[in-house]
Design a protein around this motif. Structure first.
Motif, PDB file in Angstrom:
ATOM      1  N   ALA A 136       9.162 -11.440  -3.751  1.00 21.15           N
ATOM      2  CA  ALA A 136       8.096 -10.596  -4.302  1.00 21.15           C
ATOM      3  C   ALA A 136       6.891 -10.591  -3.359  1.00 21.15           C
ATOM      4  N   GLU A 137       6.575 -11.734  -2.810  1.00 21.01           N
ATOM      5  CA  GLU A 137       5.459 -11.828  -1.872  1.00 21.01           C
ATOM      6  C   GLU A 137       5.711 -10.933  -0.663  1.00 21.01           C
ATOM      7  N   PHE A 138       6.946 -10.972  -0.149  1.00 23.33           N
ATOM      8  CA  PHE A 138       7.241 -10.181   1.037  1.00 23.33           C
ATOM      9  C   PHE A 138       7.247  -8.690   0.718  1.00 23.33           C
ATOM     10  N   ARG A 139       7.698  -8.338  -0.483  1.00 23.51           N
ATOM     11  CA  ARG A 139       7.659  -6.932  -0.886  1.00 23.51           C
ATOM     12  C   ARG A 139       6.209  -6.429  -0.857  1.00 23.51           C
ATOM     13  N   ASP A 140       5.325  -7.244  -1.357  1.00 25.40           N
ATOM     14  CA  ASP A 140       3.905  -6.894  -1.373  1.00 25.40           C
ATOM     15  C   ASP A 140       3.359  -6.773   0.054  1.00 25.40           C
ATOM     16  N   GLN A 141       3.730  -7.723   0.896  1.00 27.89           N
ATOM     17  CA  GLN A 141       3.242  -7.692   2.281  1.00 27.89           C
ATOM     18  C   GLN A 141       3.768  -6.459   3.026  1.00 27.89           C
ATOM     19  N   CYS A 142       5.041  -6.128   2.806  1.00 25.25           N
ATOM     20  CA  CYS A 142       5.610  -4.928   3.441  1.00 25.25           C
ATOM     21  C   CYS A 142       4.875  -3.670   2.985  1.00 25.25           C
ATOM     22  N   ALA A 143       4.616  -3.609   1.698  1.00 26.67           N
ATOM     23  CA  ALA A 143       3.928  -2.426   1.164  1.00 26.67           C
ATOM     24  C   ALA A 143       2.549  -2.288   1.795  1.00 26.67           C
TER      25      ALA A 143
END
Lengths: 167, 119, 552
Positions: C17-24
């Motif tokens: 979830a953290e990486f999804r946020d960072q990618c976005a």
């Protein structure tokens, strides 16, 4: 002037900074100040005798052990991140908190970015001057991102192995 | 002679500046004889942070049938991996790919220094 | 095998979830590439020559069938139907799109896989003896301790931004199958006469620009203190490792500069100040992890299998496979079956999605649901009944996975090299393919015997060239690919850094040079000598003369 975020019980908020950061070549202003280790070694005793609250700023190659006698008289220990990838201050923070029992404000200064929220808080920092344009809301969220941790550190969080015992 | 290349942010695909946009094929690349113009294009590319990663200029030389990047690494980027010829840009084939592939062979044999003999 | 519990699973989900946020945030332009790059790297996502590359962690090289199938699914759905197993026992996918990466991490997390700490200056995915739990010579199951370290090192807040990357390997056998002497920390378990377990601790090994074999800094560390001692080592390194020069930032440089004795003294001093009870795992947690690796389901079988013996007698190819790829198991009637990812002419370490599915099915049906990845870029089915080996072999033949060349000249380690890697100076894969084709005759290869060739496309040495019996290093000379040969290296019990043979040679001279080297060995060898033994006895000049003779 970088703004100051302070963590209390896991929540970050903007804070008034009562301290003036003073460089080695600046004249000493009135009031509460944060100075370098070198300047503290020269002038610290006098400044404390004046009844001021004092902070010391350590460069990333300086160690809190160098302050061991005076640490308890300091209100702020500011640890410098020359680059966010320079992680020496995390060790310094844990040593200050867990070994030298420093209870004052532990402040992250320098190249301090939101993505450091978890390691900063876990290693015992309770204040930070973000170098990016992030907000306390983002910091609160970032610091809480993980429901579990695997190691004991300076933040008192219960590690996975202790959680498992409880469960 | 220079061309401007980058990887596309969303998928990492190698792209080349055409003068008005970005193409996946080297044959579409705009060629700069003028360093100032090339550097201007590069500066513009560096500002396109939601489109590109790491734009940079590469050296281009004339080869049989056209032009090709001078460095072997850049020819591989324009073609694809040599262990899987059905992957990467080379998979589509075409005359432009043939020029690059040939350049790669030519440049590799050209100027080869055989150290065994030189000893 | 250890199964992740809710805590482990939720941690992976939180990370995804953290990486999804960072990618976005990156795709929306809220982060620059400079800010994003270290974050994607900490999730194993590199930008390589042609696309993004995702390095999926395979902690201590252990996979179950569902995990292997998931890797196949990811390779098929998000990549081009294959992956590359590395010397760090990870899987690299070469054609990943950034926009797909969050979905891939979710997919992986659903089966307990991830890409955490497969890059960056942190404690990397750790490796262990691939024969763990199956070999008779181990004093304990090293995976237990590898899992202990995996958990402790995951998101370790103090050691997330070390001077440089940090790699740990664990073995519990006198025979080193985990290359512990070339790791930042190498751990070897010992059991004393009273049955007490301890670690021999090696620190400061490594390859790359400055190859070092790690010295022992502590002979016997009681196992219960593993984590507090690791913290002490890492803390000394984090505080005192060099940060002014990326090429001198690994712990091996600090250990060499201080000397092993002084480094050890600093670690012991730090450790003496450490509140060990706060760091070391309680016995209950150790027991919980140990239980996850307890052997289950082994049948009592005769040590000799009629089916296995008759297949050996009747089928020459099977007989060769049994000699080269099948190894003794500690349990009578069982065997370890090596699955070679070195088919002649193929890319070393590459495995197609279809092959992954085949291996997953075999693991489930015949190997107690376990697969291992070895640092020599092969797979291994650790618990196969001898009775079942013929069936496993037949299935592997059908999938192109039955090459009987384990430890032979065509069992070559090669990094992806310049065909894929943004750091490489030269290609490694075509060199490996050339050599393997030249020695494709299995009779010749077996006659030559054990010969470990290791190829790296640059000095970073992902292909372990320094410790190859023959090492091959790709270098760039004025834009052309050249290759430097080294001889006499080893990553095992007789670990050594290879000696440079002579000037670098061009790509098409490499395979002929290997020919010359092998000729010298075959001529000079004495009874039972491997290539390495003959080289060590006879010395470099004879080999050098053979390769460079045409110069005269």
């Amino acid at each position: 002037m970088p703004r100051l975020i302070r963590f209390r019980d896991g929540v970050a908020a903007w804070a008034e900074d009562a301290f003036t950061a003073v460089d080695d070549d600046q004249p000493m202003p009135q009031g509460d100040v944060i100075i370098s280790l070198a300047r503290f070694q020269r002038e610290g005793r006098d400044l404390l005798a004046q009844g001021r609250n004092l902070g010391v700023r350590l460069a990333s190659d300086e160690e809190p052990e160098d302050l061991v006698v005076d640490l308890q008289r300091l209100s702020v220990l500011a640890l410098t991140f020359p680059k966010f990838r320079d992680g020496r201050a995390y060790s310094a923070a844990r040593v200050a908190r867990e070994r030298l029992a420093f209870r004052g404000e532990l402040r992250a200064v320098g190249d301090v970015l939101l993505e450091m929220a978890v390691p900063l808080v876990r290693c015992g920092f309770d204040a930070a001057q973000p170098a990016d344009l992030t907000t306390p809301e983002q910091w609160t969220h970032a610091a809480r991102r993980f429901r579990h941790v695997y190691q004991r550190a300076a933040d008192g969080r219960e590690p996975a192995f202790a959680e498992r015992l409880g469960g | 002679m220079k061309a401007l290349t980058a990887n596309r942010l969303t998928d990492g695909e190698v792209v080349f500046w055409t003068g008005s946009g970005w193409s996946e094929r080297f044959v579409d690349a705009a060629l700069f004889d003028d360093n100032t113009a090339a550097e201007l294009a590069e500066a513009h590319a560096k500002s396109q942070i939601t489109l590109l990663v790491d734009p940079y200029l590469i050296d281009i030389a004339e080869v049989d049938g056209g032009v090709a990047p001078v460095s072997y690494r850049e020819r591989l980027r324009a073609l694809g991996p040599t262990n899987k010829l059905d992957h990467g840009k080379q998979a589509g084939g075409g005359a432009d790919i043939a020029v690059l592939a040939h350049a790669h062979g030519a440049a590799r044999s050209k100027g080869r220094v055989d150290l065994i003999r030189r000893k | 095998m250890y199964r992740y519990d809710d805590i482990d699973r939720e941690t992976l989900a939180d990370r995804a979830a953290e990486f999804r946020d960072q990618c976005a945030r990156r795709l929306a332009g809220e982060m620059t590439e400079d800010q994003f790059k270290p974050l994607r790297l900490m999730n194993g996502l590199y930008l390589q020559l042609h696309a993004y590359m995702l390095r999926v962690a395979v902690p201590y090289g252990a996979l179950n069938a569902d995990q292997m199938r998931k890797l196949a699914h990811v390779a098929r759905t998000y990549d081009r139907g294959y992956g590359h197993f590395t010397t760090r026992t990870n899987l690299q996918l070469h054609w990943i799109k950034l926009r797909d990466a969050p979905d891939i991490l979710d997919e992986l997390a659903s089966v307990g896989l991830h890409a955490i700490q497969t890059s960056g200056n942190c404690i990397r995915n750790l490796t262990a003896d691939p024969h763990a739990g199956a070999t008779a010579d181990e004093v304990d199951d090293p995976r237990i301790w590898a899992e202990v370290i995996r958990q402790w090192s995951t998101f370790h807040p103090e050691f997330t931004f070390l001077p440089r990357k940090f790699k740990i390997a664990v073995t519990a056998s006198p025979k080193d199958r985990a290359a512990i002497r070339v790791y930042d920390i190498g751990l070897r378990l010992h059991r004393d006469d009273e049955g007490a377990l301890s670690f021999e601790v090696l620190v400061g090994g490594g390859l790359g620009r400055l190859p070092h074999l790690g010295p022992v800094i502590r002979e016997r560390l009681p196992v219960r203190h593993l984590l507090s001692y690791m913290q002490a080592i890492l803390r000394v390194y984090n505080r005192h490792g060099r940060r002014d020069n990326i090429h001198k930032a690994r712990i091996k440089v600090l250990v060499a500069a201080l000397g092993p004795a002084e480094f050890a003294r600093q670690v012991e001093e730090e450790w003496s100040l450490t509140d060990k009870a706060a760091v070391d795992l309680p016995g209950t947690e150790l027991a919980r992890i140990r239980a996850g690796f307890a052997p289950t389901g082994f049948e009592t079988l005769p040590p000799v299998s009629a089916a296995f013996e008759s297949a050996k007698a009747s089928d020459k190819a099977f007989s060769r496979f049994a000699r080269r790829n099948v190894m003794f198991h500690k349990t009578p009637g069982y065997a370890l079956v090596n699955v070679s990812l070195k088919a002649i002419g193929e890319t070393p370490g590459d495995c197609s999605a279809d092959q992954m599915d085949v291996v997953a099915d075999l693991a489930e049906r015949y190997s107690m649901n376990e697969v291992r990845v070895t640092y020599e870029q092969n797979l291994l089915l650790p618990h196969v009944k001898l009775d079942d080996v013929p069936a496993v072999h037949a299935a592997l033949v059908g999938a192109g996975l039955a090459t009987a060349n384990i430890t032979l000249i065509s069992d070559i380690i090669a990094c992806p090299g310049l065909d894929y890697c943004a750091l490489a100076n030269a290609r490694a894969i075509p060199i490996a393919q050339d050599i393997a084709r030249r020695f494709s005759d299995p009779v010749l290869a077996e006659n030559i015997g054990e010969l470990k060739i290791k190829i790296s496309g640059c000095i970073n040495a992902c292909g372990h060239h320094h410790v190859g019996h023959i090492g091959i290093l790709g270098v760039d000379k004025k834009g052309e690919e050249f290759y430097q040969l080294t001889l006499g290296g080893s990553a095992e019990d007789d670990a050594a850094i290879g000696q440079v043979l002579g000037p670098a040679v061009s790509a098409e001279r490499v395979a002929p040079a290997i020919d010359r080297l092998v000729e010298v060995y075959m001529r000079e060898r004495r009874d039972g000598e491997r290539f390495l033994d003959t080289f060590r006895r006879a010395g470099l000049p004879m080999f050098k003369e053979a390769v460079y003779a045409e110069a005269h």
